[in-house]
Design a protein around this motif. Structure first.
Motif, PDB file in Angstrom:
ATOM      1  N   TYR A   1      45.268  34.708  47.365  1.00  0.00           N
ATOM      2  CA  TYR A   1      44.565  35.959  47.661  1.00  0.00           C
ATOM      3  C   TYR A   1      45.527  36.851  48.431  1.00  0.00           C
ATOM      4  O   TYR A   1      46.615  36.428  48.826  1.00  0.00           O
ATOM      5  CB  TYR A   1      43.271  35.710  48.446  1.00  0.00           C
ATOM      6  CG  TYR A   1      43.466  35.244  49.866  1.00  0.00           C
ATOM      7  CD1 TYR A   1      43.416  36.144  50.929  1.00  0.00           C
ATOM      8  CD2 TYR A   1      43.711  33.914  50.160  1.00  0.00           C
ATOM      9  CE1 TYR A   1      43.596  35.724  52.233  1.00  0.00           C
ATOM     10  CE2 TYR A   1      43.886  33.483  51.457  1.00  0.00           C
ATOM     11  CZ  TYR A   1      43.830  34.394  52.486  1.00  0.00           C
ATOM     12  OH  TYR A   1      44.015  33.976  53.772  1.00  0.00           O
TER      13      TYR A   1
ATOM     14  N   ARG B   1      39.772  48.780  48.700  1.00  0.00           N
ATOM     15  CA  ARG B   1      38.904  48.778  47.512  1.00  0.00           C
ATOM     16  C   ARG B   1      39.600  49.481  46.345  1.00  0.00           C
ATOM     17  O   ARG B   1      39.587  48.991  45.217  1.00  0.00           O
ATOM     18  CB  ARG B   1      37.577  49.453  47.833  1.00  0.00           C
ATOM     19  CG  ARG B   1      36.614  49.424  46.679  1.00  0.00           C
ATOM     20  CD  ARG B   1      35.230  49.936  47.121  1.00  0.00           C
ATOM     21  NE  ARG B   1      34.327  50.019  46.010  1.00  0.00           N
ATOM     22  CZ  ARG B   1      33.735  48.989  45.427  1.00  0.00           C
ATOM     23  NH1 ARG B   1      33.973  47.764  45.858  1.00  0.00           N
ATOM     24  NH2 ARG B   1      32.932  49.154  44.418  1.00  0.00           N
TER      25      ARG B   1
ATOM     26  N   GLU C   1      43.498  43.116  33.950  1.00  0.00           N
ATOM     27  CA  GLU C   1      42.464  42.871  32.936  1.00  0.00           C
ATOM     28  C   GLU C   1      42.815  43.432  31.568  1.00  0.00           C
ATOM     29  O   GLU C   1      42.282  42.996  30.567  1.00  0.00           O
ATOM     30  CB  GLU C   1      41.138  43.478  33.396  1.00  0.00           C
ATOM     31  CG  GLU C   1      40.518  42.756  34.568  1.00  0.00           C
ATOM     32  CD  GLU C   1      39.343  43.509  35.157  1.00  0.00           C
ATOM     33  OE1 GLU C   1      39.061  44.643  34.701  1.00  0.00           O
ATOM     34  OE2 GLU C   1      38.716  42.974  36.079  1.00  0.00           O
TER      35      GLU C   1
ATOM     36  N   ASN D   1      36.404  34.185  42.961  1.00  0.00           N
ATOM     37  CA  ASN D   1      36.401  34.972  41.729  1.00  0.00           C
ATOM     38  C   ASN D   1      35.198  34.718  40.827  1.00  0.00           C
ATOM     39  O   ASN D   1      35.200  35.131  39.670  1.00  0.00           O
ATOM     40  CB  ASN D   1      37.690  34.709  40.951  1.00  0.00           C
ATOM     41  CG  ASN D   1      38.886  35.291  41.667  1.00  0.00           C
ATOM     42  OD1 ASN D   1      39.061  36.487  41.735  1.00  0.00           O
ATOM     43  ND2 ASN D   1      39.698  34.433  42.253  1.00  0.00           N
TER      44      ASN D   1
ATOM     45  N   TYR E   1      43.566  44.902  39.820  1.00  0.00           N
ATOM     46  CA  TYR E   1      42.815  44.046  38.903  1.00  0.00           C
ATOM     47  C   TYR E   1      42.580  44.756  37.573  1.00  0.00           C
ATOM     48  O   TYR E   1      42.494  44.111  36.527  1.00  0.00           O
ATOM     49  CB  TYR E   1      41.506  43.572  39.535  1.00  0.00           C
ATOM     50  CG  TYR E   1      41.705  42.366  40.414  1.00  0.00           C
ATOM     51  CD1 TYR E   1      41.555  41.085  39.915  1.00  0.00           C
ATOM     52  CD2 TYR E   1      42.088  42.503  41.738  1.00  0.00           C
ATOM     53  CE1 TYR E   1      41.769  39.969  40.705  1.00  0.00           C
ATOM     54  CE2 TYR E   1      42.304  41.402  42.545  1.00  0.00           C
ATOM     55  CZ  TYR E   1      42.143  40.134  42.021  1.00  0.00           C
ATOM     56  OH  TYR E   1      42.371  39.028  42.806  1.00  0.00           O
TER      57      TYR E   1
ATOM     58  N   LEU F   1      36.840  39.901  47.628  1.00  0.00           N
ATOM     59  CA  LEU F   1      38.263  40.224  47.684  1.00  0.00           C
ATOM     60  C   LEU F   1      38.532  41.232  48.799  1.00  0.00           C
ATOM     61  O   LEU F   1      39.535  41.133  49.515  1.00  0.00           O
ATOM     62  CB  LEU F   1      38.734  40.791  46.346  1.00  0.00           C
ATOM     63  CG  LEU F   1      38.780  39.820  45.168  1.00  0.00           C
ATOM     64  CD1 LEU F   1      39.028  40.570  43.872  1.00  0.00           C
ATOM     65  CD2 LEU F   1      39.838  38.756  45.373  1.00  0.00           C
ATOM     66  N   LEU F   2      37.637  42.206  48.969  1.00  0.00           N
ATOM     67  CA  LEU F   2      37.770  43.216  50.007  1.00  0.00           C
ATOM     68  C   LEU F   2      37.698  42.574  51.391  1.00  0.00           C
ATOM     69  O   LEU F   2      38.474  42.917  52.285  1.00  0.00           O
ATOM     70  CB  LEU F   2      36.670  44.270  49.837  1.00  0.00           C
ATOM     71  CG  LEU F   2      36.708  45.468  50.763  1.00  0.00           C
ATOM     72  CD1 LEU F   2      38.004  46.240  50.577  1.00  0.00           C
ATOM     73  CD2 LEU F   2      35.514  46.368  50.508  1.00  0.00           C
TER      74      LEU F   2
ATOM     75  N   THR G   1      31.107  41.519  38.893  1.00  0.00           N
ATOM     76  CA  THR G   1      32.291  42.272  39.308  1.00  0.00           C
ATOM     77  C   THR G   1      32.185  42.782  40.742  1.00  0.00           C
ATOM     78  O   THR G   1      33.116  42.633  41.532  1.00  0.00           O
ATOM     79  CB  THR G   1      32.535  43.450  38.344  1.00  0.00           C
ATOM     80  OG1 THR G   1      32.674  42.932  37.023  1.00  0.00           O
ATOM     81  CG2 THR G   1      33.778  44.219  38.712  1.00  0.00           C
ATOM     82  N   GLU G   2      31.058  43.385  41.094  1.00  0.00           N
ATOM     83  CA  GLU G   2      30.915  43.941  42.444  1.00  0.00           C
ATOM     84  C   GLU G   2      30.892  42.854  43.514  1.00  0.00           C
ATOM     85  O   GLU G   2      31.398  43.055  44.615  1.00  0.00           O
ATOM     86  CB  GLU G   2      29.665  44.824  42.528  1.00  0.00           C
ATOM     87  CG  GLU G   2      29.825  46.157  41.830  1.00  0.00           C
ATOM     88  CD  GLU G   2      31.043  46.963  42.300  1.00  0.00           C
ATOM     89  OE1 GLU G   2      31.270  47.076  43.534  1.00  0.00           O
ATOM     90  OE2 GLU G   2      31.780  47.473  41.441  1.00  0.00           O
TER      91      GLU G   2
ATOM     92  N   ARG H   1      34.515  41.812  43.936  1.00  0.00           N
ATOM     93  CA  ARG H   1      35.249  42.848  44.669  1.00  0.00           C
ATOM     94  C   ARG H   1      34.924  42.796  46.157  1.00  0.00           C
ATOM     95  O   ARG H   1      35.808  42.994  46.995  1.00  0.00           O
ATOM     96  CB  ARG H   1      34.928  44.229  44.119  1.00  0.00           C
ATOM     97  CG  ARG H   1      35.647  44.527  42.831  1.00  0.00           C
ATOM     98  CD  ARG H   1      35.391  45.944  42.388  1.00  0.00           C
ATOM     99  NE  ARG H   1      35.979  46.168  41.078  1.00  0.00           N
ATOM    100  CZ  ARG H   1      35.604  47.125  40.263  1.00  0.00           C
ATOM    101  NH1 ARG H   1      34.639  47.951  40.595  1.00  0.00           N
ATOM    102  NH2 ARG H   1      36.182  47.257  39.091  1.00  0.00           N
TER     103      ARG H   1
ATOM    104  N   ILE I   1      42.318  47.168  45.041  1.00  0.00           N
ATOM    105  CA  ILE I   1      41.741  46.053  44.279  1.00  0.00           C
ATOM    106  C   ILE I   1      41.338  46.507  42.883  1.00  0.00           C
ATOM    107  O   ILE I   1      41.653  45.856  41.884  1.00  0.00           O
ATOM    108  CB  ILE I   1      40.539  45.441  45.042  1.00  0.00           C
ATOM    109  CG1 ILE I   1      41.042  44.665  46.258  1.00  0.00           C
ATOM    110  CG2 ILE I   1      39.700  44.550  44.133  1.00  0.00           C
ATOM    111  CD1 ILE I   1      39.958  44.289  47.249  1.00  0.00           C
ATOM    112  N   ILE I   2      40.670  47.638  42.812  1.00  0.00           N
ATOM    113  CA  ILE I   2      40.238  48.162  41.501  1.00  0.00           C
ATOM    114  C   ILE I   2      41.455  48.459  40.630  1.00  0.00           C
ATOM    115  O   ILE I   2      41.484  48.112  39.446  1.00  0.00           O
ATOM    116  CB  ILE I   2      39.349  49.402  41.681  1.00  0.00           C
ATOM    117  CG1 ILE I   2      38.004  48.983  42.287  1.00  0.00           C
ATOM    118  CG2 ILE I   2      39.152  50.132  40.358  1.00  0.00           C
ATOM    119  CD1 ILE I   2      37.125  50.135  42.725  1.00  0.00           C
TER     120      ILE I   2
END
Length: 173
Positions: free
Chosen positions: A40, A52, A63, A146, A59, A157-158, A150-151, A154, A55-56
């Motif tokens: 991580y 955030r 993807e 993981n 990732y 991860l945040l 998705t949210e 996230r 991360i978006i």
């Protein structure tokens, strides 16, 4: 076109020195065991909004990967109808379709591992470029981090990226 190339080269002149600093590999230990696979990211002092967005973005890059074997995509090449096959055109078409399907399934399994390895590499490069440090996780913790919508992922991860500084030894980006 030349103008665009010139602008791109000028932009790289200013961006690359910062990238070299962000990806300094002198800090941290090299990968061993499964640390190359389960990790991580954390960055001290980063805001929730910035983390955030990072991360978006990172990732999102990971993807959208497509595995390409140097431009080669395995396909079925049929034998000309009739002649040496002794099959009717319909039977030869059906046999070709079945062979293509089997080949696609096999290649899909083979490419899945390559794609996951490329995803991990892209994540490491993207977050490393943005100044994040990478830390090892166990396989179980990585799976929990993981898993889910998705949210939810996230949000976890945040929390890792902006939380308190980890006690673990930092990995080489």
């Amino acid at each position: 076109m030349f103008k665009n190339i010139l602008y791109s080269a000028a932009a790289l002149t200013f961006v690359l020195p910062g990238a070299a600093q962000a990806q300094d590999a002198s800090e941290g230990r090299p990968d061993d065991g499964t640390s190359w696979k389960y990790f991580y990211f954390h960055k001290a002092g980063v805001s929730q909004d910035q983390a955030r967005a990072d991360i978006i973005e990172c990732y999102g890059f990971a993807e959208r990967l497509v595995v390409s074997k140097n431009g080669y995509t395995p396909t079925y090449t049929s034998v000309p109808y009739g002649g040496s096959t002794g099959l009717s055109p319909l039977a030869a078409g059906i046999a070709g379709g079945v062979g293509s399907l089997a080949g696609a399934i096999i290649v899909g399994f083979m490419d899945a591992g390559d794609r996951r390895a490329m995803e991990r590499t892209n994540l490491r490069k993207c977050f490393g470029f943005k100044g994040y440090a990478r830390y090892e996780l166990s396989k179980e913790d990585y799976g929990e981090l993981n898993a889910g919508e998705t949210e939810e992922v996230r949000a976890r991860l945040l929390a890792k990226a902006t939380g308190t500084a980890p006690n673990e030894e930092r990995l080489v980006p």
